[in-house]
Enzyme design. Sequence first.
Site, PDB file in Angstrom:
ATOM      1  N   GLU A  79      48.945 -63.233  23.704  1.00 43.54           N
ATOM      2  CA  GLU A  79      48.075 -63.283  22.537  1.00 43.54           C
ATOM      3  C   GLU A  79      47.369 -64.630  22.663  1.00 43.54           C
ATOM      4  OE1 GLU A  79      48.352 -62.569  17.771  1.00 43.54           O
ATOM      5  OE2 GLU A  79      49.712 -64.072  18.613  1.00 43.54           O
ATOM      6  N   ASP A 112      53.648 -64.162  21.584  1.00 43.79           N
ATOM      7  CA  ASP A 112      52.953 -64.434  20.333  1.00 43.79           C
ATOM      8  C   ASP A 112      52.385 -65.855  20.364  1.00 43.79           C
ATOM      9  OD1 ASP A 112      52.514 -63.544  17.479  1.00 43.79           O
ATOM     10  OD2 ASP A 112      53.685 -65.354  17.101  1.00 43.79           O
TER      11      ASP A 112
END
Length: 592
Positions: free
Chosen positions: A351, A316
């Site tokens: 990401e 993330d």
Amino acid sequence: MALELGSHVNQGVTRFAVRAPLAEALELCLFEGEVETRYAMTRNGEVWVAELPGDLAGTRYGYRAHGIYAPEQNLWFDPAKLLVDPYALTLDRRFVQHPRLAAYGEDTADLVPRAIVPAPLPQVPPAPPRFQRGGLIYELNVAGLTALHPEVPPAQRGTIAALAHPAVIAHLRKLHVSAVELMPVVAWIDERHLPPLGLANHWGYNPVAMMALDPGLCPDGVAELRETVAALHEAGIGVILDLVFNHSGESDVHGGTLSLRGLDPAAYARAPDGSLINDTGCGNTLDFANTAVRRLMIDTLAHFVRHCGIDGFRFDLAPVIARGPGFDPRAPIFAELAAEPCLADRVMIAEPWDIGSGGYQLGNFPPNWLEWNDRYRDDVRRFWKGEATIGTLATRIAGSSDVFGADCRSINFLAAHDGFTLADTVAYEKRHNHANGEDNRDGHGENHSWNCGTEGPSDDPAIRARRAADLRAMLGTLFASTGTIMLTAGDECGRSQHGNNNAYCQFMPVDWEGRDTALEDDVAAMSAARARRLSGFTRFPEGGRWLSLEGAALTPVEWENPATPGFVHQPPSGDWPVVRVDRESRSAAAIA
């Protein structure tokens, strides 16, 4: 050589080691029920150590750190705070948010989870990752996928073990899933503003203990995850963990002292003026220029591979792991991950953006990494909305070579956990996040979405038919695209979040009884066709022909004309499918 951190039982002795370079004294706290016994620890460089006789596996413990409390100097030592071992593997309860966690001198032993001393863990035999590029990644929230599943036993619903249930595996196999990607399953805490609103974080992107599985999702700990992974592997399905190393749930200076802040506050990145860097929007950012932070990440990944058989990881806000403080594509973490034998062959997914300066880094991760491609998502939506040309769409279908070059590392997706669900993309023009308690200010404002004539649910047959056609057109585009593809659980069967595009604090599980089974069957058919010739989707073929829908060569004007309805890509050989896109008939497909 650095001392091994965490708690370990070896030859009749239980050893505890924790890093706290600036502490003046450290206490190990053992718990029997609510009775706490404290033991002074011994400094060994930057690490504090205690060794106790006997096999203490199963014992609950924490730490208390003594030293200077001066937040303006980034010193937070407060022996009233029970601290969780950053290397804890199992906790006895979930984290709960409370103002006392941030109040100096207020004891928190009744609030903070205790780590549990692990028995020696079996190692999973090394094996190549169960995943092939070009395959289908199925992003899922463990509780959201299984909480309402009628065939899963009630006691098992909402847990990691439920993923191993034959009915859940049958659904994954029906969709030809190559790997499941589990949204965070390590122990997290609610953001401070949620409990007063009667809300809770259901996504898990606010971790405190990076190795410890959340007791609510995984009540049987490491063994439960290991056995679930083994069952999925037996079905030919890989397991990817979505991990958060960009920040922790200790948050900004008003957040609680739970673990790293009370032991090693230098783990958080700071600006020259001493303020916390906030490249995440969560108040704090882990400092990957700090070797101890990088070691924590590497040790965490290695634990999940060795003891659970995990095939890969999604990171993330991944630019943070390459910051020091600016993003560097040659940051030390990449070489260190590649040098770790058990991690070198794992699937790594970025990401590729955060909110810091220079935070958008799509295409700039190592050549063996995959990357979430938000340009794909936005351009496919824009095309079917009527706002993008066939040239734009063709670039995305062909693997986004403008970003990745010929070697496609794109993870193509239409929707993810963060944003509208796929069904909501064709039913809502605007976000509807009022239930989150932030006056509808949270979540993305621009979603490239459309409502087909009315906002939200509709009984109008024409609107419902248009939405159904648009969903199939976008899904047909996805399954015809070069690169790895991703679906979020429920998008294959019309799951809605009622227009909420930031539903982290709303529990809206998959409705197995009310799902759109016709859409699900169509998705399964598209996936089956793709799976039969998966190698044809890993690299876009050279030498093919781009034709109009009538079969003529496309002209430059047609490529850039927004009114051009579609195209056909004729590959150079039968190793690749023919791709046909027709905006007017709302259809897209890879044709064998």
